[in-house]
Design an enzyme around this catalytic site. Structure first.
Site, PDB file in Angstrom:
ATOM      1  N   GLY A   1       6.312   7.327   0.704  1.00 52.17           N
ATOM      2  CA  GLY A   1       7.169   7.703   1.828  1.00 52.17           C
ATOM      3  C   GLY A   1       7.911   6.529   2.434  1.00 52.17           C
TER       4      GLY A   1
ATOM      5  CG  ASP B   1      -1.879   2.832  -3.317  1.00 56.38           C
ATOM      6  OD1 ASP B   1      -1.392   2.794  -2.175  1.00 56.38           O
ATOM      7  OD2 ASP B   1      -3.010   3.278  -3.551  1.00 56.38           O
TER       8      ASP B   1
ATOM      9  CB  CYS C   1      -1.439   5.783  11.102  1.00 54.14           C
ATOM     10  SG  CYS C   1      -2.497   6.006   9.668  1.00 54.14           S
TER      11      CYS C   1
ATOM     12  CB  CYS D   1      -0.919  -0.002   1.216  1.00 52.94           C
ATOM     13  SG  CYS D   1      -1.934  -1.492   1.388  1.00 52.94           S
TER      14      CYS D   1
END
Length: 391
Positions: free
Chosen positions: A212, A231, A332, A207
């Site tokens: 980053g 992705d 996250c 993903c």
């Protein structure tokens, strides 16, 4: 702009942000940028003050407010100067009525607070979830050294346990460092290290988004080996190749995947990856410091869909890992349904796989992984687990 005009601008923006949160529209930063793009009369100080008012109001309101005016009134209740701007003059907001009240202050919608507490977040850790986030950099060792970059930036501080990380004063201009360093939260840097990626390995970033963590993996590998960055969002994935070129990264191949049919495009990678990193789509409960209006966007139904997507991606990743290889699950999020629970469910469905808790210098053990929180680690909130396929 006068103080009343700034207050009215903040109300108008908050109205747009509240509506976008309810209807799945653009993010607050995007709406603020669009608003001022058509109001050239607003100077840089005006834009800064209005933006600060907007974000103070967003952070103040746990539940989605009824209107932008109600949101700003919640701030005005503690700010006499802002309250005085509600004077009805010129371009300012109407005066505050005798019985008018602002939105109720809070940390998050009640149902989310219940889930956070049930996931082991202490009451003392909750306020930090909506604090302002610091500005962190990851220095790209393929092109620069941390000491070299730190010397160019006033106030730069090294971050313990992260050899490539610097923390900078808010507002530091880092545009000139493109390719030499990447803006990346220290927590995001730490969880990427859980991959233990080595030069010469074959790694999948399932993903990848804008890349980053892909670029961080490439630096860990000394740009030796192969990384497949995948992705389902073409727009985000297209941002990776130019970033990789600036960073001196030559080992990344990008691949657009079809949602729900990812394995159709990954046949040659089955049983071949030394490591698969899944930075999975999630609720973002660990990133409210950066996107506080995200608290207003999440619903139980959306959370349920995200949990299902994460389970699907874990199953896809398991097909790609070679015998003896590793799978790193990152969210996250601070909700157990997306972290601790996902790992338990995966191991129940995949006999022989084991959990190998990362040692990162950040976070605390949580279930079979680690959890990082803003209050404890001074990073965004993350859950990370490393899972190993049997040989």
């Amino acid at each position: 702009m006068t103080p009343p005009a700034r207050a009215q601008a903040a109300i108008e923006l908050l109205d747009q942000i509240v509506a976008a949160a309810e209807g799945g529209g653009a993010a607050a930063d995007t709406l603020i940028g669009r608003y001022f793009a058509t109001r050239r009369y607003a100077g840089s100080k005006d834009r800064r003050v209005v933006r600060e008012l907007v974000y103070r109001a967003i952070r103040r309101c746990g539940e989605r407010p009824a209107s932008g005016r109600a949101a700003l009134l919640a701030v005005a209740g503690d700010d006499a100067e802002l309250g005085a701007a509600f004077d009805g003059s010129g371009h300012g907001p109407a005066p505050i009525a005798a019985q008018e009240r602002g939105a109720e202050p809070g940390l998050a919608p009640a149902w989310l607070l219940d889930l956070l507490r049930a996931s082991g977040l202490g009451q003392d850790e909750l306020p930090a979830l909506v604090d302002r986030a610091p500005l962190d950099l990851r220095v790209n060792r393929l092109r620069a050294e941390p000491d070299e970059i730190a010397a160019q930036l006033a106030g730069a501080e090294a971050i313990a346990a992260l050899p490539d990380a610097l923390r900078l004063p808010a507002g530091t201009d880092v545009a000139a460092l493109a390719g030499l360093a990447e803006v990346q939260d220290a927590g995001s840097q730490a969880v990427t290290l859980a991959s233990v990626a080595q030069p010469g390995q074959h790694v999948v970033d399932l993903c990848a988004g804008g890349g980053g963590k892909t670029l961080a993996l490439a630096a860990m590998m000394g740009s030796q080996g192969a990384i497949l960055a995948c992705d389902t969002d073409r727009g985000r994935l297209q941002r990776l190749p130019p970033r990789a070129e600036r960073a001196g990264v030559t080992i990344v191949e990008t691949r657009l995947l079809n949602p729900g049919r990812e394995l159709e495009a990954l046949g040659e990678w089955r049983d071949g990856a030394d490591c698969v990193l899944i930075d999975a789509p999630c609720s973002g409960t660990g990133t409210w410091r950066r996107n506080p209006e995200a608290r207003w966007r999440l619903t139980p139904a959306r959370l349920e869909r995200l949990v299902a997507t994460q389970a699907h991606l874990l199953a896809v990743a398991a097909e790609l890992v070679r015998p003896g290889g590793t799978l790193v699950h990152v969210v996250c999020s601070l909700l157990d349904a997306e972290g601790r629970g996902q790992v338990q469910d995966f191991l129940s469905a995949h006999p022989g796989w084991t959990a190998d808790r990362p040692k990162l210098g950040f976070g605390r053990p949580h279930g079979l992984g680690l959890r990082l929180t803003p209050a404890y680690d001074r990073t965004d909130g993350f859950f990370v687990a490393r899972l190993k396929r049997p040989c």
